[in-house]
Design an enzyme around this catalytic site. Structure first.
Site, PDB file in Angstrom:
ATOM      1  N   SER A 126     -17.472  -9.175 -41.004  1.00  0.00           N
ATOM      2  CA  SER A 126     -16.436  -8.239 -40.702  1.00  0.00           C
ATOM      3  C   SER A 126     -16.404  -7.602 -42.240  1.00  0.00           C
ATOM      4  CB  SER A 126     -15.229  -8.999 -40.573  1.00  0.00           C
ATOM      5  OG  SER A 126     -13.999  -8.344 -40.695  1.00  0.00           O
ATOM      6  N   GLU A 128     -13.674  -7.036 -43.513  1.00  0.00           N
ATOM      7  CA  GLU A 128     -12.615  -7.679 -44.232  1.00  0.00           C
ATOM      8  C   GLU A 128     -13.116  -8.446 -45.331  1.00  0.00           C
ATOM      9  OE1 GLU A 128      -9.043  -8.323 -43.520  1.00  0.00           O
ATOM     10  OE2 GLU A 128      -9.296  -6.819 -42.065  1.00  0.00           O
ATOM     11  N   TYR A 149      -9.144 -15.255 -43.158  1.00  0.00           N
ATOM     12  CA  TYR A 149     -10.389 -14.632 -42.289  1.00  0.00           C
ATOM     13  C   TYR A 149     -11.567 -14.171 -42.987  1.00  0.00           C
ATOM     14  CZ  TYR A 149     -12.497 -11.576 -38.698  1.00  0.00           C
ATOM     15  OH  TYR A 149     -13.343 -10.802 -38.028  1.00  0.00           O
TER      16      TYR A 149
HETATM   17  P1  NDP Z   1     -12.449 -11.979 -29.289  1.00  0.00           P
HETATM   18  O1  NDP Z   1     -11.072 -12.800 -29.957  1.00  0.00           O
HETATM   19  O2  NDP Z   1     -12.088 -10.754 -28.258  1.00  0.00           O
HETATM   20  O3  NDP Z   1     -13.297 -13.171 -28.903  1.00  0.00           O
HETATM   21  C1  NDP Z   1     -13.846 -14.293 -29.437  1.00  0.00           C
HETATM   22  C2  NDP Z   1     -14.089 -15.314 -28.623  1.00  0.00           C
HETATM   23  O4  NDP Z   1     -14.221 -16.527 -29.284  1.00  0.00           O
HETATM   24  C3  NDP Z   1     -12.903 -15.535 -27.445  1.00  0.00           C
HETATM   25  O5  NDP Z   1     -13.075 -14.908 -26.540  1.00  0.00           O
HETATM   26  C4  NDP Z   1     -12.779 -17.066 -27.479  1.00  0.00           C
HETATM   27  O6  NDP Z   1     -13.788 -17.499 -26.288  1.00  0.00           O
HETATM   28  C5  NDP Z   1     -13.495 -17.642 -28.723  1.00  0.00           C
HETATM   29  N1  NDP Z   1     -12.425 -18.105 -29.542  1.00  0.00           N
HETATM   30  C6  NDP Z   1     -11.152 -17.551 -29.869  1.00  0.00           C
HETATM   31  N2  NDP Z   1     -10.793 -18.141 -30.719  1.00  0.00           N
HETATM   32  C7  NDP Z   1     -11.408 -19.255 -31.098  1.00  0.00           C
HETATM   33  C8  NDP Z   1     -11.426 -20.311 -31.857  1.00  0.00           C
HETATM   34  N3  NDP Z   1     -10.477 -20.633 -32.920  1.00  0.00           N
HETATM   35  N4  NDP Z   1     -12.422 -21.182 -32.192  1.00  0.00           N
HETATM   36  C9  NDP Z   1     -13.624 -21.001 -31.471  1.00  0.00           C
HETATM   37  N5  NDP Z   1     -13.523 -19.921 -30.246  1.00  0.00           N
HETATM   38  C10 NDP Z   1     -12.658 -19.232 -30.492  1.00  0.00           C
HETATM   39  O7  NDP Z   1     -13.320 -11.292 -30.521  1.00  0.00           O
HETATM   40  P2  NDP Z   1     -14.089  -9.728 -30.560  1.00  0.00           P
HETATM   41  O8  NDP Z   1     -15.097 -10.014 -29.350  1.00  0.00           O
HETATM   42  O9  NDP Z   1     -13.134  -8.873 -30.826  1.00  0.00           O
HETATM   43  O10 NDP Z   1     -14.916 -10.231 -31.860  1.00  0.00           O
HETATM   44  C11 NDP Z   1     -16.341 -10.831 -31.955  1.00  0.00           C
HETATM   45  C12 NDP Z   1     -16.666 -11.289 -33.251  1.00  0.00           C
HETATM   46  O11 NDP Z   1     -16.793 -10.215 -34.115  1.00  0.00           O
HETATM   47  C13 NDP Z   1     -15.646 -12.390 -34.064  1.00  0.00           C
HETATM   48  O12 NDP Z   1     -16.368 -13.309 -34.670  1.00  0.00           O
HETATM   49  C14 NDP Z   1     -14.694 -11.450 -34.773  1.00  0.00           C
HETATM   50  O13 NDP Z   1     -14.248 -11.986 -35.797  1.00  0.00           O
HETATM   51  C15 NDP Z   1     -15.726 -10.358 -35.166  1.00  0.00           C
HETATM   52  N6  NDP Z   1     -15.456  -9.033 -35.699  1.00  0.00           N
HETATM   53  C16 NDP Z   1     -14.547  -8.289 -34.628  1.00  0.00           C
HETATM   54  C17 NDP Z   1     -14.033  -6.975 -35.154  1.00  0.00           C
HETATM   55  C18 NDP Z   1     -13.434  -6.249 -33.911  1.00  0.00           C
HETATM   56  O14 NDP Z   1     -12.795  -5.142 -34.476  1.00  0.00           O
HETATM   57  N7  NDP Z   1     -13.205  -6.610 -32.809  1.00  0.00           N
HETATM   58  C19 NDP Z   1     -14.334  -6.511 -36.280  1.00  0.00           C
HETATM   59  C20 NDP Z   1     -15.271  -7.244 -37.203  1.00  0.00           C
HETATM   60  C21 NDP Z   1     -15.590  -8.469 -36.857  1.00  0.00           C
HETATM   61  P3  NDP Z   1     -13.215 -18.714 -25.348  1.00  0.00           P
HETATM   62  O15 NDP Z   1     -11.662 -18.859 -25.318  1.00  0.00           O
HETATM   63  O16 NDP Z   1     -13.788 -18.471 -24.071  1.00  0.00           O
HETATM   64  O17 NDP Z   1     -13.875 -19.768 -25.939  1.00  0.00           O
END
Ligand code: NDP
Length: 329
Positions: A126, A128, A149
């Site tokens: 990210s 971040e 994060y």
């Molecule tokens: P989401 O939060 O929409 O999706 C992440 C998925 O990970 C969830 O659907 C869930 O799936 C699973 N999840 C959520 N919390 C946890 C946890 N505590 N431990 C394990 N699994 C978890 O994220 P995005 O799709 O927006 O982002 C994808 C990746 O990109 C992430 O790593 C995010 O940090 C990173 N990112 C996103 C940005 C953005 O602007 N969107 C910017 C930069 C990086 P389930 O419940 O089905 O297991």
């Protein structure tokens, strides 16, 4: 034979758009959710890909389950998009954030090392990691994260780089800046603003309370950003890339664009509450996507203010179709 992709976190915002893209590129798409029986598949359903993907249960923190799913699917490409994705929540749950992001990434890398599988690996890092960026950050900018994060994503970044250099694994990090879509959950500030403003337009409420609205972010469009992820794994050599629009917008401008689009005056409705401020925040976050443009041939197509207009239109449409469904009952 078609290529096989495994997406950890397929039910999240990026997982859904990436699944659709890879399916359209002819891939056999597999994905994980922590519990497939309880998975929120509404995004996959909404984007018309649910019937075309296979979902497996896998918990990134459980090495055995990661080994099992990678061993069963034997993918050509692995994308790690799972884990805690909220900067705000990472202040309240720092240990969970560290474990999920750092150990989760390490577990996938260890499986690749253990199985000697020649799969290509993409890890979601990210913007971040950079903290404040007075000038647009590129791949050579030092990391100065300002949240649990950001610290966890920085560690995961260096873990990926270390496994690439030590074991020859085709492992890459995408340093993605904020990207939005109608699939973003309501707890993210952009959706909170869009839904709050539409509530005000619908006269359901009169106020929208936010934290610090002086911050500036580099906002892109999620479907563009998953295209960059797929391109990163199609390179001849593994490498890391900043993925961003190159332009930052303040949250105040974001708010005013949403309210203007709905014919409202934001100053009459929006207030800032100190309790919603983060312990530390990034004032300006902006990335320099020059390397992605030169090597991947990638550039963000949808930018501000179209992003805001699309988010508001999608929210209005969502409410309209909900009303139609309720009326039909
Ligand atoms: P989401 O939060 O929409 O999706 C992440 C998925 O990970 C969830 O659907 C869930 O799936 C699973 N999840 C959520 N919390 C946890 C946890 N505590 N431990 C394990 N699994 C978890 O994220 P995005 O799709 O927006 O982002 C994808 C990746 O990109 C992430 O790593 C995010 O940090 C990173 N990112 C996103 C940005 C953005 O602007 N969107 C910017 C930069 C990086 P389930 O419940 O089905 O297991």
């Amino acid at each position: 034979m078609s290529k096989r992709a495994l997406i950890f976190g397929i039910c999240g915002q990026d997982g859904v758009y990436l699944a659709r893209l890879l399916r359209d590129q002819g891939y056999e798409v597999h994905g994980t959710s922590r519990d497939k029986e309880m998975a929120n598949t509404s995004g996959l359903q909404r984007m018309g890909v649910l019937g075309d993907v296979t979902i497996h249960s896998a918990a990134l923190l459980d090495f055995r389950s990661v080994l099992q799913v990678i061993g069963d699917v034997r993918p050509d490409e692995i994308y790690n998009l799972a884990g805690q994705s909220s900067v705000g929540l990472s202040f309240a749950q720092p240990v969970e954030t560290f474990e999920g992001i750092i150990l989760g990434t390490l577990n996938i890398l260890e499986c690749l090392r253990f199985l000697k599988l020649p799969a290509r690996f993409y890890n979601a890092t990210s913007g971040e990691v950079f903290g404040n960026t007075e000038t647009p950050a590129d791949e050579t900018t030092p990391f100065r994260p300002r949240s649990p994060y950001g610290v966890a994503k920085s560690t995961a970044f260096w873990t990926v780089a270390n496994y690439r250099e030590s074991y020859g694994i085709f492992a890459c990090s995408g340093i993605l800046f904020n990207h939005e879509s109608p699939l973003r959950p309501a707890r993210f500030v952009t959706q909170k603003i869009v839904r709050g403003a539409v509530d005000i337009a619908d006269k359901l409420t009169d106020r929208l309370t936010l934290g610090n609205i002086d911050v500036a972010r580099d906002w892109g469009w999620a479907p563009d950003y998953v295209d960059a992820m797929a391109r990163i794994l199609k390179q001849d050599e593994p490498d890391d890339f900043v993925v961003a629009t190159g332009t930052s917008t303040t949250l105040t401008e974001f708010v005013s664009t949403v309210f203007d689009y709905l014919g409202l005056d934001w100053k009459a409705h929006v207030e800032s509450a100190p309790e919603l401020m983060r312990p530390t925040d990034i004032r300006v976050s902006v990335g320099n996507p020059a390397k992605a443009k030169a090597k991947l041939g990638w550039a963000a197509e949808v930018k501000m203010p179209q992003i805001v207009h699309r988010l508001v239109d999608a929210e209005l449409e969502r409410r309209q179709s909900k009303c139609v469904t309720q009326a039909a009952r």
